[in-house]
Scaffold this motif. Structure first.
Motif, PDB file in Angstrom:
ATOM      1  N   LEU A 127       0.880  -0.999   0.049  1.00 38.35           N
ATOM      2  CA  LEU A 127       0.068   0.081  -0.087  1.00 38.35           C
ATOM      3  C   LEU A 127       1.049   1.292  -0.124  1.00 38.35           C
ATOM      4  O   LEU A 127       2.083   1.439   0.646  1.00 38.35           O
ATOM      5  CB  LEU A 127      -0.924   0.150   1.221  1.00 38.35           C
ATOM      6  CG  LEU A 127      -1.769  -1.199   1.223  1.00 38.35           C
ATOM      7  CD1 LEU A 127      -2.651  -1.122   2.906  1.00 38.35           C
ATOM      8  CD2 LEU A 127      -2.736  -1.366   0.395  1.00 38.35           C
ATOM      9  N   ALA A 128       0.435   2.128  -0.853  1.00 40.34           N
ATOM     10  CA  ALA A 128       1.254   3.315  -0.720  1.00 40.34           C
ATOM     11  C   ALA A 128       0.376   4.332  -0.034  1.00 40.34           C
ATOM     12  O   ALA A 128      -0.605   4.795   0.075  1.00 40.34           O
ATOM     13  CB  ALA A 128       1.189   4.194  -2.217  1.00 40.34           C
ATOM     14  N   ALA A 129       1.146   4.863   1.294  1.00 41.52           N
ATOM     15  CA  ALA A 129       1.006   5.616   2.295  1.00 41.52           C
ATOM     16  C   ALA A 129       0.157   6.912   1.824  1.00 41.52           C
ATOM     17  O   ALA A 129      -0.698   7.528   2.263  1.00 41.52           O
ATOM     18  CB  ALA A 129       2.090   6.069   3.344  1.00 41.52           C
ATOM     19  N   GLN A 130       0.786   7.560   0.599  1.00 40.21           N
ATOM     20  CA  GLN A 130       0.371   8.693   0.163  1.00 40.21           C
ATOM     21  C   GLN A 130      -0.902   8.837  -0.522  1.00 40.21           C
ATOM     22  O   GLN A 130      -1.526   9.860  -0.475  1.00 40.21           O
ATOM     23  CB  GLN A 130       1.452   9.323  -0.933  1.00 40.21           C
ATOM     24  CG  GLN A 130       2.747   9.922  -0.488  1.00 40.21           C
ATOM     25  CD  GLN A 130       2.859  10.882   0.593  1.00 40.21           C
ATOM     26  OE1 GLN A 130       1.937  11.529   0.623  1.00 40.21           O
ATOM     27  NE2 GLN A 130       3.335  10.664   1.796  1.00 40.21           N
ATOM     28  N   THR A 131      -1.408   7.780  -1.230  1.00 36.30           N
ATOM     29  CA  THR A 131      -2.696   7.574  -1.950  1.00 36.30           C
ATOM     30  C   THR A 131      -3.685   6.563  -1.014  1.00 36.30           C
ATOM     31  O   THR A 131      -4.821   6.484  -1.535  1.00 36.30           O
ATOM     32  CB  THR A 131      -2.502   7.267  -3.061  1.00 36.30           C
ATOM     33  OG1 THR A 131      -1.785   5.809  -3.300  1.00 36.30           O
ATOM     34  CG2 THR A 131      -1.588   8.245  -3.924  1.00 36.30           C
ATOM     35  N   GLN A 132      -3.090   5.590  -0.224  1.00 34.55           N
ATOM     36  CA  GLN A 132      -3.859   4.514   0.295  1.00 34.55           C
ATOM     37  C   GLN A 132      -3.876   4.410   1.811  1.00 34.55           C
ATOM     38  O   GLN A 132      -4.124   3.554   2.458  1.00 34.55           O
ATOM     39  CB  GLN A 132      -3.527   3.324  -0.222  1.00 34.55           C
ATOM     40  CG  GLN A 132      -3.491   3.111  -1.945  1.00 34.55           C
ATOM     41  CD  GLN A 132      -3.250   1.766  -2.289  1.00 34.55           C
ATOM     42  OE1 GLN A 132      -1.809   1.681  -2.335  1.00 34.55           O
ATOM     43  NE2 GLN A 132      -3.980   0.879  -2.700  1.00 34.55           N
ATOM     44  N   TRP A 133      -3.887   5.684   2.354  1.00 33.96           N
ATOM     45  CA  TRP A 133      -3.555   5.761   3.854  1.00 33.96           C
ATOM     46  C   TRP A 133      -4.980   5.064   4.484  1.00 33.96           C
ATOM     47  O   TRP A 133      -4.942   4.559   5.522  1.00 33.96           O
ATOM     48  CB  TRP A 133      -3.369   7.221   4.500  1.00 33.96           C
ATOM     49  CG  TRP A 133      -3.074   7.134   5.935  1.00 33.96           C
ATOM     50  CD1 TRP A 133      -3.853   7.982   6.805  1.00 33.96           C
ATOM     51  CD2 TRP A 133      -2.145   6.545   6.511  1.00 33.96           C
ATOM     52  NE1 TRP A 133      -3.315   7.842   7.967  1.00 33.96           N
ATOM     53  CE2 TRP A 133      -2.251   6.990   7.881  1.00 33.96           C
ATOM     54  CE3 TRP A 133      -0.842   5.867   6.200  1.00 33.96           C
ATOM     55  CZ2 TRP A 133      -1.505   6.477   8.818  1.00 33.96           C
ATOM     56  CZ3 TRP A 133      -0.125   5.318   7.141  1.00 33.96           C
ATOM     57  CH2 TRP A 133      -0.375   5.654   8.465  1.00 33.96           C
ATOM     58  N   GLY A 134      -6.169   5.385   3.917  1.00 36.85           N
ATOM     59  CA  GLY A 134      -7.296   5.001   4.367  1.00 36.85           C
ATOM     60  C   GLY A 134      -7.312   3.289   4.671  1.00 36.85           C
ATOM     61  O   GLY A 134      -7.753   2.879   5.534  1.00 36.85           O
ATOM     62  N   GLU A 135      -6.704   2.784   3.459  1.00 33.41           N
ATOM     63  CA  GLU A 135      -6.699   1.257   3.618  1.00 33.41           C
ATOM     64  C   GLU A 135      -5.759   0.803   4.546  1.00 33.41           C
ATOM     65  O   GLU A 135      -5.799  -0.152   5.227  1.00 33.41           O
ATOM     66  CB  GLU A 135      -6.158   0.786   2.261  1.00 33.41           C
ATOM     67  CG  GLU A 135      -7.128   0.730   1.090  1.00 33.41           C
ATOM     68  CD  GLU A 135      -8.233  -0.203   1.536  1.00 33.41           C
ATOM     69  OE1 GLU A 135      -7.817  -1.199   1.603  1.00 33.41           O
ATOM     70  OE2 GLU A 135      -9.433   0.145   1.391  1.00 33.41           O
ATOM     71  N   VAL A 136      -4.454   1.739   4.922  1.00 29.10           N
ATOM     72  CA  VAL A 136      -3.568   1.381   5.888  1.00 29.10           C
ATOM     73  C   VAL A 136      -4.250   1.451   7.199  1.00 29.10           C
ATOM     74  O   VAL A 136      -4.238   0.316   8.101  1.00 29.10           O
ATOM     75  CB  VAL A 136      -2.261   2.149   6.005  1.00 29.10           C
ATOM     76  CG1 VAL A 136      -1.571   1.814   7.211  1.00 29.10           C
ATOM     77  CG2 VAL A 136      -1.754   2.072   4.650  1.00 29.10           C
ATOM     78  N   LEU A 137      -5.057   2.349   7.498  1.00 25.25           N
ATOM     79  CA  LEU A 137      -5.883   2.618   8.827  1.00 25.25           C
ATOM     80  C   LEU A 137      -6.857   1.454   8.976  1.00 25.25           C
ATOM     81  O   LEU A 137      -7.078   0.783  10.184  1.00 25.25           O
ATOM     82  CB  LEU A 137      -6.558   3.774   8.911  1.00 25.25           C
ATOM     83  CG  LEU A 137      -5.637   4.964   9.247  1.00 25.25           C
ATOM     84  CD1 LEU A 137      -6.122   6.307   9.166  1.00 25.25           C
ATOM     85  CD2 LEU A 137      -4.636   4.910  10.434  1.00 25.25           C
ATOM     86  N   LYS A 138      -7.513   0.920   7.813  1.00 27.92           N
ATOM     87  CA  LYS A 138      -8.578  -0.202   7.814  1.00 27.92           C
ATOM     88  C   LYS A 138      -7.786  -1.345   8.292  1.00 27.92           C
ATOM     89  O   LYS A 138      -8.458  -2.196   9.013  1.00 27.92           O
ATOM     90  CB  LYS A 138      -9.064  -0.340   6.486  1.00 27.92           C
ATOM     91  CG  LYS A 138     -10.327  -1.351   6.250  1.00 27.92           C
ATOM     92  CD  LYS A 138     -10.664  -1.365   4.983  1.00 27.92           C
ATOM     93  CE  LYS A 138     -11.947  -2.521   4.756  1.00 27.92           C
ATOM     94  NZ  LYS A 138     -12.492  -2.517   3.476  1.00 27.92           N
TER      95      LYS A 138
END
Length: 513
Positions: free
Chosen positions: A105-116
């Motif tokens: 996951l790319a933190a810059q564009t997929q931070w919501g997925e990281v938090l999920k």
């Protein structure tokens, strides 16, 4: 010839789950970092454990440097670890396809997925590998999308975890930073706690963080590199598929983790078949041994080797004069300063044996460990790896360590910035052909040296002396005043003046004569 073979094989299947079917396991690990060290050690070990049925978990990787993850996604997150070298007199050649990574996951564009992912009840472990300065505390909001620093990203993730599990003890996590920083786990915990306070995350979160999130100091030791084009082509011919993430590594590895029974139980990828993964409540011996002997030698020898015109660590060991410098520096000036526990396996004999093993590892012809890669954040590395060694040498011998002084002088010359372009700094070396080569100085202190080097005049030793004294006395750089070490300033200045006037080769030859 490889070129002839490639010409007759214009197309080759990409390494994917279609060409290499692999099992899918629950996501149990979150990993910050995509570098070769993580791919060649923790991820490799998880793969081995999965193959043996000891862990059965996968890894979600977060990439912070940019938003490009195509190199992973086009291969379904598979890659090959090629182990090459000699171990205990036996030639080792082993290829392992690692399928342990489920997503990148790319933190810059997929931070919501990281938090999920923080809400995933099966998640157990967080691993990181940023630079030496990546664990530093930065005062910022964790509610940015995403936060900038790694500690802030981690704090945001842990806070989301806390909110989703209601402060459950059973859903606490094991956090293992692998950055080459002393007490990396404690340093990361301190940064997270400060961010929790700054962001007013509340007493309940602070309590959950304290009692149910375990930050483990750890040490990783394995030389991992990217292959040359020729090595990649050779392996692709051997395996029959393309792999843009191909990772080369040596047989040797060690991962020492400070932990208790809870940590041992959670890290089930460590077991009897992997004695090189050490989980103990005190790993200081292994940290000091590796930091001083292997990493410290790298930092003190890299500038000299690169300025000499060499490209890799193996090149240094093939060079008759440079290899003498490396061996003498390590065995005579560094090894005697490493503290030991005076117990079998953690005594002076163990330090000496480790040093000889390291020299064999440096000579490994299969690894192209680029000297320029070692130069990243060279100033921070010099402070962390060699200042204590230098001080201990004086305590034991009360004399100037001549080879360390030369290594330090070469570091100062390597940090000589000749030009700046849009915030990027470059040094310069003269080529044997008569031309010049510019190289990037990837160091947070490059601007500092850009200014200080302007005070040095060609062939005016007094300006060299003043420059060296200014740098060595800077307590903000070294956490110590190095001019207080008798004779060290003069020795470094004399070596630097010789490097500038007589040249690198002649200065080195004189030092090891």
């Amino acid at each position: 010839m490889i070129a002839d073979w490639i010409a007759t094989h214009p197309t080759m299947a990409k390494l994917t789950r279609s060409t290499y079917p692999a099992p899918v396991f629950p996501e149990k690990i979150l990993q910050f970092g995509t570098g070769v060290l993580l791919r060649g050690l923790p991820d490799f070990l998880v793969q081995k454990a999965n193959a043996e049925g000891r862990f059965e978990g996968s890894i979600v990787v977060v990439k912070s440097t940019d938003s490009q993850t195509d190199e992973f996604s086009t291969q379904d997150n598979l890659y090959t670890v090629a182990v090459r070298g000699v171990q205990q007199g036996r030639e080792v050649s082993e290829n392992t396809v690692v399928s342990a990574i489920s997503r990148v996951l790319a933190a810059q564009t997929q931070w919501g997925e990281v938090l999920k992912l923080a809400r995933n009840p099966k998640l157990q472990i967080i691993i990181s590998n940023t630079t030496e300065i990546g664990l530093n505390y930065v005062e910022e909001s964790i509610f940015q999308h995403p936060p900038q620093s790694f500690p802030a990203k981690l704090t945001a993730f842990l806070y989301e975890r806390f909110r989703s599990v209601g402060g459950s003890k059973a859903k606490g996590l094991i956090v293992i930073p692998t950055e080459l920083v002393t007490d990396n786990g404690l340093k990361l915990r301190e940064a997270v706690e400060k961010l929790a306070q700054f962001n007013e995350l509340g007493k309940l979160f602070t309590k959950w963080l304290k009692f149910h999130v375990r930050f483990c100091n750890s040490l990783v030791d394995r030389i991992v590199t990217r292959p040359t084009d020729e090595a990649r082509q050779t392996l692709q011919k051997e395996t029959g598929y393309e792999d843009d993430l191909l990772t080369f590594t040596e047989p040797y590895y060690l991962w020492a983790i400070e932990g208790d029974d809870r940590v041992r139980q959670t890290l089930s990828f460590a077991g009897p078949s992997t004695p090189q993964i050490i989980i103990d409540e005190d790993i200081n011996f292994y940290k000091e041994r590796k930091l001083r002997v292997l990493n410290g030698t790298h930092t003190l020898t890299m500038p000299l080797g690169y300025l000499l015109g060499l490209e890799t660590v193996a090149d240094e060991m093939r060079h008759p004069t440079m290899s003498k410098f490396v061996e003498s520096l390590m065995l005579n000036e560094i090894v005697p300063t490493v503290p030991d526990y005076d117990t079998p396996g953690m005594d002076k004999a163990a330090v000496a044996q480790f040093a000889h093993d390291v020299l064999d590892r440096f000579r490994n012809p299969h690894l192209d460990h680029l000297l320029l890669n070692i130069s990243l954040q060279q100033t921070a590395k010099m402070q962390a790896r060699n200042v204590a060694t230098l001080q201990r040498y004086y305590e034991q011998v009360n004399a100037v360590p001549k080879l360390m002084a030369l290594g330090f002088a070469a570091y100062l010359l390597f940090m000589k910035v000749v030009r700046e372009e849009t915030g990027q700094f470059f040094g310069e070396i003269a080529l044997a052909s008569g031309g010049k080569l510019n190289y990037p100085i990837r160091d947070d202190k490059a601007g500092y040296f850009y200014g200080d080097w302007k005070t040095v005049k060609d062939r005016v030793p007094v300006t060299v002396q003043a420059f060296v004294k200014s740098v060595l006395s800077d307590v903000t750089l070294w956490q110590a005043d190095l001019t207080a070490l008798p004779g060290f300033t003069d020795a470094v200045a004399q070596n630097l003046n010789s490097l500038l006037t007589a040249g690198v080769a002649k200065t080195l030859e004189k030092a090891v004569a």
